[in-house]
Design a protein around this motif. Structure first.
Motif, PDB file in Angstrom:
ATOM      1  N   VAL A 244       0.790  -1.187  -0.129  1.00 27.10           N
ATOM      2  CA  VAL A 244      -0.136   0.028  -0.018  1.00 27.10           C
ATOM      3  C   VAL A 244       0.806   1.400  -0.007  1.00 27.10           C
ATOM      4  CG1 VAL A 244      -0.238   0.036   2.531  1.00 27.10           C
ATOM      5  CG2 VAL A 244      -2.109   1.134   1.082  1.00 27.10           C
ATOM      6  N   LEU A 245       2.059   1.184   0.779  1.00 24.80           N
ATOM      7  CA  LEU A 245       2.753   2.422   0.696  1.00 24.80           C
ATOM      8  C   LEU A 245       3.388   2.719  -0.623  1.00 24.80           C
ATOM      9  CD1 LEU A 245       3.996   3.888   3.112  1.00 24.80           C
ATOM     10  CD2 LEU A 245       6.183   2.665   3.042  1.00 24.80           C
ATOM     11  N   GLN A 246       3.643   1.673  -1.599  1.00 24.73           N
ATOM     12  CA  GLN A 246       4.166   2.043  -2.964  1.00 24.73           C
ATOM     13  C   GLN A 246       3.098   2.553  -3.858  1.00 24.73           C
ATOM     14  OE1 GLN A 246       5.277  -2.192  -3.749  1.00 24.73           O
ATOM     15  NE2 GLN A 246       6.842  -1.218  -4.970  1.00 24.73           N
ATOM     16  N   ILE A 247       1.919   2.378  -3.388  1.00 24.61           N
ATOM     17  CA  ILE A 247       0.670   2.835  -4.143  1.00 24.61           C
ATOM     18  C   ILE A 247       0.716   4.252  -3.736  1.00 24.61           C
ATOM     19  CG2 ILE A 247      -1.845   2.869  -4.589  1.00 24.61           C
ATOM     20  CD1 ILE A 247      -1.619  -0.151  -4.472  1.00 24.61           C
ATOM     21  N   HIS A 248       0.725   4.386  -2.262  1.00 30.64           N
ATOM     22  CA  HIS A 248       0.605   5.641  -1.766  1.00 30.64           C
ATOM     23  C   HIS A 248       1.721   6.763  -2.260  1.00 30.64           C
ATOM     24  CE1 HIS A 248       1.405   8.785   1.203  1.00 30.64           C
ATOM     25  NE2 HIS A 248       0.441   9.192   1.135  1.00 30.64           N
ATOM     26  N   ASN A 249       2.846   6.211  -2.400  1.00 33.46           N
ATOM     27  CA  ASN A 249       3.978   6.911  -3.102  1.00 33.46           C
ATOM     28  C   ASN A 249       3.600   7.227  -4.493  1.00 33.46           C
ATOM     29  OD1 ASN A 249       5.207   6.827  -0.755  1.00 33.46           O
ATOM     30  ND2 ASN A 249       6.687   5.339  -1.176  1.00 33.46           N
ATOM     31  N   GLU A 250       3.273   6.332  -5.319  1.00 32.91           N
ATOM     32  CA  GLU A 250       2.906   6.466  -6.766  1.00 32.91           C
ATOM     33  C   GLU A 250       1.924   7.456  -6.826  1.00 32.91           C
ATOM     34  OE1 GLU A 250       5.098   4.831  -8.282  1.00 32.91           O
ATOM     35  OE2 GLU A 250       4.874   5.952  -9.683  1.00 32.91           O
ATOM     36  N   LEU A 251       0.929   7.497  -6.082  1.00 37.95           N
ATOM     37  CA  LEU A 251      -0.377   8.459  -6.095  1.00 37.95           C
ATOM     38  C   LEU A 251       0.303   9.940  -5.845  1.00 37.95           C
ATOM     39  CD1 LEU A 251      -3.086   6.497  -4.366  1.00 37.95           C
ATOM     40  CD2 LEU A 251      -3.179   7.511  -6.557  1.00 37.95           C
ATOM     41  N   ALA A 252       1.415  10.165  -4.662  1.00 37.08           N
ATOM     42  CA  ALA A 252       1.988  11.295  -4.632  1.00 37.08           C
ATOM     43  C   ALA A 252       2.830  11.865  -5.710  1.00 37.08           C
ATOM     44  CB  ALA A 252       2.762  11.395  -3.574  1.00 37.08           C
ATOM     45  N   ARG A 253       3.347  10.743  -6.727  1.00 34.30           N
ATOM     46  CA  ARG A 253       4.098  11.323  -7.698  1.00 34.30           C
ATOM     47  C   ARG A 253       3.095  11.906  -8.935  1.00 34.30           C
ATOM     48  NH1 ARG A 253       8.915   8.612  -9.279  1.00 34.30           N
ATOM     49  NH2 ARG A 253       7.621   7.554 -10.912  1.00 34.30           N
ATOM     50  N   LEU A 254       2.048  11.192  -9.082  1.00 30.87           N
ATOM     51  CA  LEU A 254       1.196  11.433 -10.070  1.00 30.87           C
ATOM     52  C   LEU A 254       0.117  12.786  -9.727  1.00 30.87           C
ATOM     53  CD1 LEU A 254      -0.289   7.837 -10.843  1.00 30.87           C
ATOM     54  CD2 LEU A 254       0.899   8.981 -12.465  1.00 30.87           C
ATOM     55  N   GLN A 255       0.219  12.799  -8.319  1.00 29.02           N
ATOM     56  CA  GLN A 255      -0.375  14.154  -7.896  1.00 29.02           C
ATOM     57  C   GLN A 255       0.562  15.386  -8.355  1.00 29.02           C
ATOM     58  OE1 GLN A 255      -2.006  13.209  -4.092  1.00 29.02           O
ATOM     59  NE2 GLN A 255      -3.272  14.949  -4.572  1.00 29.02           N
ATOM     60  N   GLN A 256       1.855  15.094  -8.166  1.00 27.24           N
ATOM     61  CA  GLN A 256       2.938  16.137  -8.180  1.00 27.24           C
ATOM     62  C   GLN A 256       2.966  16.694  -9.428  1.00 27.24           C
ATOM     63  OE1 GLN A 256       4.543  16.398  -5.088  1.00 27.24           O
ATOM     64  NE2 GLN A 256       4.812  18.522  -6.103  1.00 27.24           N
ATOM     65  N   VAL A 257       2.424  15.681 -10.467  1.00 29.62           N
ATOM     66  CA  VAL A 257       2.727  16.346 -11.937  1.00 29.62           C
ATOM     67  C   VAL A 257       1.062  16.541 -12.520  1.00 29.62           C
ATOM     68  CG1 VAL A 257       4.736  15.028 -12.393  1.00 29.62           C
ATOM     69  CG2 VAL A 257       2.568  13.760 -12.975  1.00 29.62           C
ATOM     70  N   GLY A 258       0.437  16.835 -11.625  1.00 32.23           N
ATOM     71  CA  GLY A 258      -1.258  17.003 -12.048  1.00 32.23           C
ATOM     72  C   GLY A 258      -1.961  16.019 -12.549  1.00 32.23           C
ATOM     73  N   LEU A 259      -1.791  14.673 -12.513  1.00 34.81           N
ATOM     74  CA  LEU A 259      -2.396  13.726 -13.129  1.00 34.81           C
ATOM     75  C   LEU A 259      -3.593  13.216 -12.527  1.00 34.81           C
ATOM     76  CD1 LEU A 259       0.187  12.059 -15.674  1.00 34.81           C
ATOM     77  CD2 LEU A 259      -1.632  13.311 -16.300  1.00 34.81           C
ATOM     78  N   VAL A 260      -3.261  13.223 -11.101  1.00 33.83           N
ATOM     79  CA  VAL A 260      -4.401  12.644 -10.255  1.00 33.83           C
ATOM     80  C   VAL A 260      -4.391  14.098  -9.031  1.00 33.83           C
ATOM     81  CG1 VAL A 260      -4.548  11.043  -8.154  1.00 33.83           C
ATOM     82  CG2 VAL A 260      -3.755  10.362 -10.365  1.00 33.83           C
TER      83      VAL A 260
END
Ligand code: HEM
Length: 295
Positions: free
Chosen positions: A256-272
């Motif tokens: 779940v931590l990998q998913i959380h980190n990945e979501l943070a990355r996607l949010q950072q670039v405005g995709l999520v």
């Protein structure tokens, strides 16, 4: 303004002037440990203005010089690579990266966090398009940061950028106009396809990003929590297993931590988009959805 700008700024400041100077800076800003910036949060622009002012008087380096250095640092920093790798893996020359960032910043404006990244415009001055006139228009007047980012974008690929500012908002002009020329050859032009693929995979960790994006829609009413996304990813996982499991020659679920980190990355670039900056948000209740990619 997005927290990544503040977090990386302090990283730059500590590396450039040392941890004691960072401590003095934080003290002058009244930045106690509970007020340290976080990448996912947004902060008022005034904090940057105030921080810059304090940094300049503590170090006797002009604000513009600090911003140029910081912009260059930002483009080469490993935290930025980690958080913005999804974008950085799509460009292989300084020039391509600059053009890509125009669209990427526009994309960040479509999230609900009230971000106002700068919009750039271009006029090409040469046929190969490496010589251009770039227009920057932002109420923040951070043209020195832009200049530094251009140097850093070129440096990522072993190129050089020459930048000359013809007009400047800080001198009362309507917009800042920069003449930019990229010279030298990107290392990527001579790299083998395997090397490019390796670098792309390193930067984008795209397989998991794609999997996560495929679980989300742009309809906020169908937004998902972290637990929902983890469940959906598990359902769709197919042949993808995280690198760490491949190395151990075993397979297992995505943590779940990998998913959380990945979501943070996607949010950072405005995709999520998420409810992170809304009142009462907690990790458990936070909801995620896809940011629209058209206005
Ligand atoms: C050639 C590369 C880049 C250039 C020229 C550039 C330029 C800038 C400038 C000048 C600003 C200051 C805001 C303003 O002027 O109004 C800014 C803000 C920002 N940039 Fe970039 N940038 C680049 C690459 C990146 C990358 C790789 C990321 C990673 C996702 C990024 C994320 C951001 C974010 C999150 C902000 C703050 C926006 C806000 O909170 O409103 N930039 N950028």
């Amino acid at each position: 303004m997005k927290g990544i700008i503040f977090v990386v700024w302090e990283k730059y400041f500590a590396e450039r002037f040392g941890s004691r100077m960072l401590a003095s800076y934080r003290e002058a800003l009244n930045e106690t440990p509970d007020k340290l910036p976080l990448v996912g949060k947004t902060y008022p622009d005034e904090w940057l203005v105030q921080g810059l002012n304090i940094a300049s008087s503590l170090t006797s380096v002009s604000e513009d010089r600090l911003l140029i250095e910081y912009g260059r640092y930002f483009m080469l920093d490993n935290l930025v690579e980690h958080l913005c790798g999804y974008l950085l893996a799509q460009a292989w020359t300084g020039y391509d990266l600059l053009l890509l960032m125009r669209d990427a910043h526009a994309q960040m404006r479509r999230t609900p966090d009230g971000l106002m990244p700068p919009l750039f415009n271009y006029e090409f001055l040469s046929k190969d398009r490496h010589h251009m006139m770039l227009t920057y228009d932002s109420h923040r007047h951070l043209c020195a940061l832009l200049e530094g980012c251009i140097y850093g974008a070129a440096e990522r690929f072993g190129e050089r950028a020459y930048v000359h500012e013809h007009t400047c908002q800080k001198r009362g002009d309507a917009v800042c106009r920069f003449e930019v020329r990229f010279t030298g050859e990107s290392w990527a032009k001579r790299a083998t396809p395997q090397k490019i693929k390796q670098e792309k995979d390193r930067l984008s960790k795209r397989k998991l990003s794609d999997l996560i994006l495929s679980t989300l829609t742009t309809d906020q009413a169908s937004s998902l929590t972290l637990a929902d996304i983890q469940h959906a990813v598990e359902q769709r996982q197919g042949p993808y297993f995280p690198e760490i499991y491949q190395k151990q020659h075993t397979s297992g679920p995505v943590h779940v931590l990998q998913i959380h980190n990945e979501l943070a990355r996607l949010q950072q670039v405005g995709l999520v988009s998420s409810t992170l900056n809304q009142m009462g948000d907690t990790l458990e209740s936070r909801r995620y959805w896809r940011s629209p990619t058209r206005d």
